[in-house]
Design a protein around this motif. Sequence first.
Motif, mmCIF file in Angstrom:
data_model
loop_
_atom_site.group_PDB
_atom_site.id
_atom_site.type_symbol
_atom_site.label_atom_id
_atom_site.label_comp_id
_atom_site.label_asym_id
_atom_site.label_seq_id
_atom_site.Cartn_x
_atom_site.Cartn_y
_atom_site.Cartn_z
ATOM 1 N N PHE A 139 -7.166 -49.203 35.065
ATOM 2 C CA PHE A 139 -8.679 -49.360 36.046
ATOM 3 C C PHE A 139 -9.663 -49.103 36.205
ATOM 4 C CE2 PHE A 139 -10.448 -47.139 40.306
ATOM 5 C CZ PHE A 139 -10.104 -48.323 40.888
ATOM 6 N N LEU A 140 -10.029 -48.024 35.086
ATOM 7 C CA LEU A 140 -11.184 -47.294 34.767
ATOM 8 C C LEU A 140 -11.439 -47.335 33.348
ATOM 9 C CD1 LEU A 140 -10.945 -43.556 35.911
ATOM 10 C CD2 LEU A 140 -11.872 -45.400 37.050
ATOM 11 N N ARG A 141 -13.280 -48.328 33.445
ATOM 12 C CA ARG A 141 -13.426 -48.805 31.883
ATOM 13 C C ARG A 141 -13.480 -47.071 31.419
ATOM 14 N NH1 ARG A 141 -18.680 -49.561 30.406
ATOM 15 N NH2 ARG A 141 -19.434 -49.619 32.478
ATOM 16 N N TYR A 142 -13.082 -47.651 30.534
ATOM 17 C CA TYR A 142 -12.890 -46.515 29.488
ATOM 18 C C TYR A 142 -12.261 -44.868 29.903
ATOM 19 C CZ TYR A 142 -18.147 -45.725 30.522
ATOM 20 O OH TYR A 142 -18.648 -45.012 30.703
ATOM 21 N N GLU A 143 -11.478 -45.614 31.051
ATOM 22 C CA GLU A 143 -10.642 -44.564 31.120
ATOM 23 C C GLU A 143 -11.075 -43.357 32.523
ATOM 24 O OE1 GLU A 143 -6.186 -44.139 29.037
ATOM 25 O OE2 GLU A 143 -8.416 -43.913 27.010
ATOM 26 N N GLY A 144 -12.724 -43.198 32.165
ATOM 27 C CA GLY A 144 -13.381 -42.209 33.233
ATOM 28 C C GLY A 144 -14.468 -42.501 33.101
ATOM 29 N N PRO A 145 -15.345 -40.876 33.487
ATOM 30 C CA PRO A 145 -16.837 -41.202 33.528
ATOM 31 C C PRO A 145 -17.126 -40.700 31.771
ATOM 32 C CG PRO A 145 -15.541 -38.750 34.478
ATOM 33 C CD PRO A 145 -14.662 -39.841 34.386
ATOM 34 N N GLY A 146 -18.475 -41.465 32.078
ATOM 35 C CA GLY A 146 -19.075 -41.289 30.680
ATOM 36 C C GLY A 146 -20.704 -40.865 31.132
ATOM 37 N N TRP A 147 -21.267 -40.443 30.033
ATOM 38 C CA TRP A 147 -22.184 -39.841 29.847
ATOM 39 C C TRP A 147 -22.934 -39.710 28.701
ATOM 40 C CZ3 TRP A 147 -17.856 -37.179 31.156
ATOM 41 C CH2 TRP A 147 -18.172 -35.816 30.208
ATOM 42 N N GLU A 148 -24.175 -39.663 28.717
ATOM 43 C CA GLU A 148 -25.151 -40.192 26.847
ATOM 44 C C GLU A 148 -26.141 -40.360 27.149
ATOM 45 O OE1 GLU A 148 -25.280 -43.889 25.491
ATOM 46 O OE2 GLU A 148 -24.892 -45.188 27.765
ATOM 47 N N ASN A 149 -27.098 -39.913 26.161
ATOM 48 C CA ASN A 149 -28.453 -39.666 25.664
ATOM 49 C C ASN A 149 -28.680 -40.205 24.246
ATOM 50 O OD1 ASN A 149 -28.071 -38.224 23.631
ATOM 51 N ND2 ASN A 149 -29.120 -36.086 24.547
ATOM 52 N N ASN A 150 -30.020 -40.458 23.611
ATOM 53 C CA ASN A 150 -30.102 -41.719 22.888
ATOM 54 C C ASN A 150 -28.983 -41.154 21.377
ATOM 55 O OD1 ASN A 150 -31.731 -39.061 21.956
ATOM 56 N ND2 ASN A 150 -33.417 -41.207 21.641
ATOM 57 N N GLN A 151 -28.741 -39.929 21.397
ATOM 58 C CA GLN A 151 -27.519 -39.628 20.604
ATOM 59 C C GLN A 151 -26.528 -39.541 20.753
ATOM 60 O OE1 GLN A 151 -30.262 -35.504 20.345
ATOM 61 N NE2 GLN A 151 -29.900 -35.674 18.099
ATOM 62 N N ILE A 152 -25.538 -39.478 21.629
ATOM 63 C CA ILE A 152 -24.220 -38.947 21.486
ATOM 64 C C ILE A 152 -24.451 -39.660 23.391
ATOM 65 C CG2 ILE A 152 -24.474 -37.138 22.259
ATOM 66 C CD1 ILE A 152 -22.029 -35.848 20.628
ATOM 67 N N GLY A 153 -22.610 -39.725 22.978
ATOM 68 C CA GLY A 153 -21.953 -39.963 24.691
ATOM 69 C C GLY A 153 -20.505 -39.048 23.892
ATOM 70 N N TYR A 154 -20.261 -39.441 25.687
ATOM 71 C CA TYR A 154 -18.788 -38.364 26.204
ATOM 72 C C TYR A 154 -18.710 -39.335 26.593
ATOM 73 C CZ TYR A 154 -21.885 -34.395 23.754
ATOM 74 O OH TYR A 154 -22.012 -33.566 22.822
ATOM 75 N N ARG A 155 -17.067 -39.281 26.835
ATOM 76 C CA ARG A 155 -16.152 -39.572 28.266
ATOM 77 C C ARG A 155 -15.096 -38.832 29.135
ATOM 78 N NH1 ARG A 155 -11.019 -43.211 26.215
ATOM 79 N NH2 ARG A 155 -11.276 -42.685 24.679
ATOM 80 N N LEU A 156 -15.138 -38.759 30.237
ATOM 81 C CA LEU A 156 -14.167 -37.938 30.378
ATOM 82 C C LEU A 156 -12.382 -38.522 30.841
ATOM 83 C CD1 LEU A 156 -14.112 -34.188 32.462
ATOM 84 C CD2 LEU A 156 -12.543 -36.115 33.569
ATOM 85 N N TYR A 157 -11.529 -38.386 31.194
ATOM 86 C CA TYR A 157 -10.185 -38.770 31.158
ATOM 87 C C TYR A 157 -9.529 -38.583 32.445
ATOM 88 C CZ TYR A 157 -9.403 -39.456 25.761
ATOM 89 O OH TYR A 157 -9.144 -39.933 24.639
ATOM 90 N N LEU A 158 -10.216 -39.515 33.324
ATOM 91 C CA LEU A 158 -10.282 -39.143 35.058
ATOM 92 C C LEU A 158 -8.815 -38.980 35.059
ATOM 93 C CD1 LEU A 158 -11.815 -37.626 36.880
ATOM 94 C CD2 LEU A 158 -12.214 -40.033 37.964
ATOM 95 N N ASP A 159 -7.701 -39.336 34.579
ATOM 96 C CA ASP A 159 -5.919 -38.536 35.005
ATOM 97 C C ASP A 159 -5.841 -37.399 34.932
ATOM 98 O OD1 ASP A 159 -5.158 -38.334 32.360
ATOM 99 O OD2 ASP A 159 -6.099 -40.654 32.417
ATOM 100 N N TRP A 160 -4.229 -37.141 34.484
ATOM 101 C CA TRP A 160 -3.803 -36.245 34.547
ATOM 102 C C TRP A 160 -4.248 -35.387 33.050
ATOM 103 C CZ3 TRP A 160 -0.859 -34.564 30.391
ATOM 104 C CH2 TRP A 160 -0.113 -35.892 29.562
ATOM 105 N N ARG A 161 -4.753 -36.256 31.790
ATOM 106 C CA ARG A 161 -4.857 -35.218 30.344
ATOM 107 C C ARG A 161 -6.325 -34.630 31.167
ATOM 108 N NH1 ARG A 161 -4.920 -40.691 27.460
ATOM 109 N NH2 ARG A 161 -6.310 -40.850 30.095
#
Length: 338
Positions: A87-109
Amino acid sequence: MKNIVIITLFIFTLFSCKEKKTDSIKNTLNDNVEVKLAHKTYAEISIAQGGDWVDGSRGHKEYSAGTSFKNVDELQVPSEHTDHTWFLRYEGPGWENNQIGYRLYLDWRNAIDIFGKKVDSLVLPYVGQDGFDSYHEPSPWGQDILKAGKSMGIGSFGRIVADTVVHFQSVKNTFAKIDNTDNNSSVNIRYQGWESGNESIDLNTKLTIYPQDRYTKSELTPSKEIAGICTGIVKFKEIPLIKKEEKKWAYIATYGKQTLASPPDNLGMALFYNLEDVAEQKTGVDDHLVIFKPTIKPITYYFLGAWEQEQNGIKTQEAFIQDLNTKLEALDNTNILK
């Protein structure tokens, strides 16, 4: 979608000029799309469109036959959603700048993962558009580089109960909100009725990234005082823990060949925390843990990853520790990273 202009028919290049640099990257697997982002940071959450919730092969509902994704500024997470529902593209929200990106699994994990970037452009609008887990494979922009497993990944949050980290297996309601401004981007998540052990609380969280550097600022606000709220760094065999304390702040960190790249390459991860907020730092089953004192005041800490394949990235453990020590000194003097 806020701050995003879609322009079709473009050239497959990353480009810059002396007068003006444009953050752009081609979606190499979905032709004829270019996204130009007005800010130097970016956060998003993207949901599948055109499908239905059906019984899945994994014993839970799945979102079937979605043909495209749509970015939203706010999301009430459907009750059907859990891990691998598509349902969620890459499983949750993502955030980034020009050096690095992160994502959070928006489920029980509820783990936080790292997108290692080989480019100095904003790339998240293209990640996962062509397939659910394509971002695990190397691509021109980079890839998912962290194997979170059963851990909290890097800098996520849970509660330690009887030496076990309780994730978010039981939550009555989860609401996510995205904010993109000229100064930063953030993911805000409100968990209502999070049950762990025999306790139930609400937890408000804010994850903020800034134009400079690799770190994310994390702010947790529990609705009542309970023991055991924690964060951590995923634990890998044969990768030692690095620790340092100053008068007010401290960090834990790891450095070594701990990525999903093939072969694995060097990644540094670190957590900075205020000593006044912390009851204990210890190693758990899957994580190096930082356990906070019971409070209803906001708990602030910082986490970061540093991948050796970044443009102008940190290449050695010595350079990584030097960078951490500089940040620790700044925190001890100012109580904030800017």
